[in-house]
Design an enzyme around this catalytic site. Structure first.
Site, PDB file in Angstrom:
ATOM      1  N   SER A 135       0.428  -0.907   0.009  1.00  0.00           N
ATOM      2  CA  SER A 135       0.734   0.016   0.196  1.00  0.00           C
ATOM      3  C   SER A 135       1.008   1.412   0.157  1.00  0.00           C
ATOM      4  CB  SER A 135      -0.835  -0.260   1.047  1.00  0.00           C
ATOM      5  OG  SER A 135      -1.442   1.482   1.770  1.00  0.00           O
ATOM      6  N   GLU A 137      -0.201   3.995   2.062  1.00  0.00           N
ATOM      7  CA  GLU A 137       0.059   3.881   2.963  1.00  0.00           C
ATOM      8  C   GLU A 137       1.740   3.549   3.766  1.00  0.00           C
ATOM      9  OE1 GLU A 137      -1.690   5.326   5.711  1.00  0.00           O
ATOM     10  OE2 GLU A 137      -2.516   6.227   3.826  1.00  0.00           O
ATOM     11  N   TYR A 159      -0.895   0.380  10.793  1.00  0.00           N
ATOM     12  CA  TYR A 159      -1.705  -0.029   9.820  1.00  0.00           C
ATOM     13  C   TYR A 159      -0.654  -0.012   8.635  1.00  0.00           C
ATOM     14  CZ  TYR A 159      -3.883  -0.842   4.593  1.00  0.00           C
ATOM     15  OH  TYR A 159      -4.399  -0.873   3.543  1.00  0.00           O
TER      16      TYR A 159
HETATM   17  P1  NAP Z   1     -11.331  -5.009   1.394  1.00  0.00           P
HETATM   18  O1  NAP Z   1     -12.119  -4.144   0.665  1.00  0.00           O
HETATM   19  O2  NAP Z   1     -11.788  -4.097   3.244  1.00  0.00           O
HETATM   20  O3  NAP Z   1     -11.539  -6.407   1.790  1.00  0.00           O
HETATM   21  C1  NAP Z   1     -10.209  -7.128   2.583  1.00  0.00           C
HETATM   22  C2  NAP Z   1     -10.666  -8.526   2.625  1.00  0.00           C
HETATM   23  O4  NAP Z   1      -9.947  -9.166   3.650  1.00  0.00           O
HETATM   24  C3  NAP Z   1     -12.490  -9.172   2.503  1.00  0.00           C
HETATM   25  O5  NAP Z   1     -12.276  -9.688   1.979  1.00  0.00           O
HETATM   26  C4  NAP Z   1     -11.574  -9.711   4.202  1.00  0.00           C
HETATM   27  O6  NAP Z   1     -13.066 -10.624   3.955  1.00  0.00           O
HETATM   28  C5  NAP Z   1     -10.495 -10.105   4.061  1.00  0.00           C
HETATM   29  N1  NAP Z   1      -9.860 -10.098   5.737  1.00  0.00           N
HETATM   30  C6  NAP Z   1     -10.305  -9.888   6.756  1.00  0.00           C
HETATM   31  N2  NAP Z   1      -9.563 -10.209   7.725  1.00  0.00           N
HETATM   32  C7  NAP Z   1      -8.317 -11.206   7.090  1.00  0.00           C
HETATM   33  C8  NAP Z   1      -8.445 -12.824   7.677  1.00  0.00           C
HETATM   34  N3  NAP Z   1      -7.887 -12.882   9.157  1.00  0.00           N
HETATM   35  N4  NAP Z   1      -7.950 -13.751   6.750  1.00  0.00           N
HETATM   36  C9  NAP Z   1      -8.254 -13.776   5.893  1.00  0.00           C
HETATM   37  N5  NAP Z   1      -9.217 -12.624   4.746  1.00  0.00           N
HETATM   38  C10 NAP Z   1      -9.018 -11.155   5.779  1.00  0.00           C
HETATM   39  O7  NAP Z   1     -10.030  -4.180   1.407  1.00  0.00           O
HETATM   40  P2  NAP Z   1      -9.241  -3.916  -0.174  1.00  0.00           P
HETATM   41  O8  NAP Z   1      -9.792  -2.563  -0.713  1.00  0.00           O
HETATM   42  O9  NAP Z   1     -10.462  -4.759  -1.601  1.00  0.00           O
HETATM   43  O10 NAP Z   1      -7.912  -4.324  -0.506  1.00  0.00           O
HETATM   44  C11 NAP Z   1      -7.520  -5.451  -0.759  1.00  0.00           C
HETATM   45  C12 NAP Z   1      -6.396  -5.447  -0.245  1.00  0.00           C
HETATM   46  O11 NAP Z   1      -5.320  -4.529  -1.079  1.00  0.00           O
HETATM   47  C13 NAP Z   1      -5.982  -5.123   1.354  1.00  0.00           C
HETATM   48  O12 NAP Z   1      -5.084  -5.831   1.714  1.00  0.00           O
HETATM   49  C14 NAP Z   1      -6.041  -3.639   1.683  1.00  0.00           C
HETATM   50  O13 NAP Z   1      -4.864  -3.509   2.694  1.00  0.00           O
HETATM   51  C15 NAP Z   1      -4.474  -3.807   0.591  1.00  0.00           C
HETATM   52  N6  NAP Z   1      -5.122  -1.902  -0.286  1.00  0.00           N
HETATM   53  C16 NAP Z   1      -6.091  -1.747  -0.749  1.00  0.00           C
HETATM   54  C17 NAP Z   1      -6.137  -0.594  -1.122  1.00  0.00           C
HETATM   55  C18 NAP Z   1      -7.367   0.470  -2.093  1.00  0.00           C
HETATM   56  O14 NAP Z   1      -7.359   1.171  -2.144  1.00  0.00           O
HETATM   57  N7  NAP Z   1      -7.943  -0.211  -1.877  1.00  0.00           N
HETATM   58  C19 NAP Z   1      -4.943   0.275  -1.163  1.00  0.00           C
HETATM   59  C20 NAP Z   1      -3.467  -0.398  -1.425  1.00  0.00           C
HETATM   60  C21 NAP Z   1      -3.316  -1.635  -0.971  1.00  0.00           C
HETATM   61  P3  NAP Z   1     -14.150 -11.464   5.162  1.00  0.00           P
HETATM   62  O15 NAP Z   1     -15.603 -11.181   4.458  1.00  0.00           O
HETATM   63  O16 NAP Z   1     -13.696 -12.344   5.687  1.00  0.00           O
HETATM   64  O17 NAP Z   1     -14.059  -9.933   5.734  1.00  0.00           O
HETATM   65  O1  G4F Z   2     -10.394   6.830   2.268  1.00  0.00           O
HETATM   66  P1  G4F Z   2      -9.663   6.641   3.221  1.00  0.00           P
HETATM   67  O2  G4F Z   2     -10.590   6.195   4.429  1.00  0.00           O
HETATM   68  O3  G4F Z   2      -8.393   5.744   3.070  1.00  0.00           O
HETATM   69  P2  G4F Z   2      -7.028   5.637   3.608  1.00  0.00           P
HETATM   70  O4  G4F Z   2      -6.777   5.968   4.847  1.00  0.00           O
HETATM   71  O5  G4F Z   2      -5.867   6.553   2.159  1.00  0.00           O
HETATM   72  O6  G4F Z   2      -6.697   4.352   3.160  1.00  0.00           O
HETATM   73  C1  G4F Z   2      -7.185   3.475   1.956  1.00  0.00           C
HETATM   74  O7  G4F Z   2      -6.031   3.714   0.650  1.00  0.00           O
HETATM   75  C2  G4F Z   2      -4.553   2.793   1.579  1.00  0.00           C
HETATM   76  C3  G4F Z   2      -4.227   3.215  -0.345  1.00  0.00           C
HETATM   77  O8  G4F Z   2      -3.412   4.670   0.060  1.00  0.00           O
HETATM   78  C4  G4F Z   2      -5.054   1.656   1.860  1.00  0.00           C
HETATM   79  F1  G4F Z   2      -3.625   0.894   1.626  1.00  0.00           F
HETATM   80  C5  G4F Z   2      -5.811   1.538   2.619  1.00  0.00           C
HETATM   81  O9  G4F Z   2      -6.672   0.266   3.103  1.00  0.00           O
HETATM   82  C6  G4F Z   2      -7.411   2.196   2.695  1.00  0.00           C
HETATM   83  O10 G4F Z   2      -7.459   1.479   1.088  1.00  0.00           O
HETATM   84  O11 G4F Z   2      -9.425   7.993   3.795  1.00  0.00           O
HETATM   85  C7  G4F Z   2      -8.874   8.390   2.919  1.00  0.00           C
HETATM   86  C8  G4F Z   2      -8.073  10.519   3.269  1.00  0.00           C
HETATM   87  C9  G4F Z   2      -8.102   9.905   4.856  1.00  0.00           C
HETATM   88  O12 G4F Z   2      -6.468  11.385   4.339  1.00  0.00           O
HETATM   89  C10 G4F Z   2      -8.169  10.662   5.817  1.00  0.00           C
HETATM   90  O13 G4F Z   2      -8.073  11.422   7.031  1.00  0.00           O
HETATM   91  O14 G4F Z   2      -9.360  10.798   3.814  1.00  0.00           O
HETATM   92  C11 G4F Z   2      -9.494  11.422   5.107  1.00  0.00           C
HETATM   93  N1  G4F Z   2     -10.968  11.208   5.816  1.00  0.00           N
HETATM   94  C12 G4F Z   2     -11.327  13.160   6.025  1.00  0.00           C
HETATM   95  N2  G4F Z   2     -13.018  12.877   6.216  1.00  0.00           N
HETATM   96  C13 G4F Z   2     -11.497  10.908   5.721  1.00  0.00           C
HETATM   97  C14 G4F Z   2     -12.998  11.862   6.631  1.00  0.00           C
HETATM   98  N3  G4F Z   2     -11.610   9.156   5.601  1.00  0.00           N
HETATM   99  C15 G4F Z   2     -12.526   8.805   5.956  1.00  0.00           C
HETATM  100  N4  G4F Z   2     -12.223   6.889   5.993  1.00  0.00           N
HETATM  101  N5  G4F Z   2     -13.677   9.060   6.846  1.00  0.00           N
HETATM  102  C16 G4F Z   2     -13.529  10.073   6.752  1.00  0.00           C
HETATM  103  O15 G4F Z   2     -14.911  10.787   7.531  1.00  0.00           O
END
Ligand code: NAP
Ligand code: G4F
Length: 343
Positions: A135, A137, A159
């Site tokens: 990520s 992050e 995280y």
């Molecule tokens: P998400 O919608 O929150 O999905 C997370 C998945 O992880 C769910 O299917 C959940 O399954 C599973 N999980 C949670 N705990 C687990 C465990 N103990 N064992 C096995 N599975 C488990 O996340 P996403 O947005 O699709 O992201 C996918 C991956 O990319 C994550 O690793 C996230 O950290 C990473 N990532 C996401 C972003 C983004 O912007 N979306 C960016 C960078 C990296 P359950 O149904 O069992 O809860």
């Molecule tokens: O949508 P967010 O919660 O995403 P965040 O924290 O950037 O993390 C996501 O992206 C990561 C990749 O960079 C992933 F690794 C991670 O798993 C996840 O998918 O927040 C985005 C921004 C933050 O700066 C937060 O402070 O939005 C700001 N924000 C402002 N108000 C808020 C809010 N975020 C959330 N969730 N809720 C608010 O009300």
């Protein structure tokens, strides 16, 4: 013969898009499912009906060995994680276990099923290829902008710190055992399937509810935070491409475009003809203990080596999410009224 893929996190946003993409490429796909009667299993089954399932949990080493052994995959995509950053302060140990140690457990499962000893330095042919969902992050308080594969890490949350461990242990297994192990350093990516706790979806859902007269106010935290937001459907193509190369390496994936949370709000409200200033309030309790202020990707390596580029621009993405939520909220409201007998 069709390739076999095992996907953890298949019930999540990325897992569902990736499963659809791999099935479309002719793969046989197994999703790792955790827990008893996981309610999200039927949702992903509806989206990808040919998907198979295997039980397992990233907290449980033996279950991962059994899953890899029974599926005998060509490719493993480790997308499972607790992905909501704010939860990682109050539940730091759990997040570290799943997002950090979980990666090690999956790598160990692959190593054991592949018959690689810990003193071996070269993996045999036909090895299982591994993708780790790293990520942006990890860059946190970023040392430079835009961020690329060589940018120093400075995680700002438990995280981010756990993801940094997952990243390094993936690289370490590549270097130690010659495993084909890749880390995709993905920037924020969104879609109508995004969890409602993330800011883009929180905004699109609130805009839909406000437009339909069901809500008045939207409380947000830091409006100044800047992210590089792309479309999840574009990003799963990159994950797959990363496992099709001759040699494994790490890749930054993002659009290279920066937008603030305030921009996201303005685009979404504007799409339905409303002024965000009439509805958005700032709630100090939503501001994080340590914020990541600015993220922006330099994806040059992925563009050159993988031939990958994003297709959906940010305004189009926000419009797509608002339109999907307008439809969903209207449908749910009609159903509620029908059940109450008022429609
Ligand atoms: P998400 O919608 O929150 O999905 C997370 C998945 O992880 C769910 O299917 C959940 O399954 C599973 N999980 C949670 N705990 C687990 C465990 N103990 N064992 C096995 N599975 C488990 O996340 P996403 O947005 O699709 O992201 C996918 C991956 O990319 C994550 O690793 C996230 O950290 C990473 N990532 C996401 C972003 C983004 O912007 N979306 C960016 C960078 C990296 P359950 O149904 O069992 O809860
Ligand atoms: O949508 P967010 O919660 O995403 P965040 O924290 O950037 O993390 C996501 O992206 C990561 C990749 O960079 C992933 F690794 C991670 O798993 C996840 O998918 O927040 C985005 C921004 C933050 O700066 C937060 O402070 O939005 C700001 N924000 C402002 N108000 C808020 C809010 N975020 C959330 N969730 N809720 C608010 O009300």
């Amino acid at each position: 013969m069709s390739k076999r893929a095992l996907v953890t996190g298949v019930t999540g946003q990325d897992g569902s898009y990736l499963a659809e993409h791999l099935l479309g490429q002719g793969y046989q796909v197994w999703g790792l499912i955790r827990g008893q009667a996981n309610p999200r299993k039927s949702r992903v089954s509806r989206l990808a009906s040919e998907l198979d399932f295997v039980d397992g949990d990233l907290m449980d080493q033996a279950s991962l060995v059994a899953a890899v052994d029974s599926v005998q995959p060509d490719e493993v995509y480790n997308l499972g994680a607790i992905s909501f950053v704010p939860l990682s302060w109050p539940q730091a140990e759990l997040v570290t276990e799943v997002n950090g140690m979980g990666v090690l457990r999956m790598l160990e499962a692959i190593r054991m099923v592949s018959g690689l000893s810990t003193s071996r330095t070269a993996a045999p042919d036909g090895q299982i290829r591994f993708y780790q969902a790293s990520s942006s992050e990890m860059f946190g308080k970023a040392a430079e902008t835009p961020q690329r594969e060589t940018t120093l890490f400075h995680p700002r949350s438990p995280y981010g710190a756990a993801k940094a461990y997952g990243h390094y242990i993936t690289r370490n297994y590549r270097e130690s055992f010659g495993m084909y192990a890749v880390s995709g350093m993905l920037f924020n990516h969104e879609s109508p399937r995004r969890g409602q706790e993330f800011v883009t979806r929180k905004i699109s859902l609130a805009v839909a509810r406000i437009k339909l007269g069901l809500q008045q106010e939207l409380a947000l935290g830091n409006l100044d935070a800047v992210r590089d937001w792309g479309y999840a459907g574009d990003y799963v193509r990159a994950m797959h491409l990363m496992l099709q190369q001759e040699e494994s390496d790490d890749y930054v994936i993002g659009t290279g475009q920066m937008h603030s949370v305030r921009d996201a709000v303005a685009i979404a409200f504007d799409h339905v003809g409303l002024d965000w200033r009439d509805h958005v309030v700032v709630a100090p309790e939503l501001v994080r203990p340590a914020e990541v202020e600015v993220l922006c990707a330099d994806s040059a390596r992925a563009q050159v080596r993988l031939g990958w580029k994003p297709e959906v621009e940010f305004p189009e993405l926000m419009h797509m999410m608002v339109d999907a939520d307008l439809e969903q909220v209207a449908r749910e409201t009609r159903m509620g009224e029908l059940l109450a007998g008022t429609w």
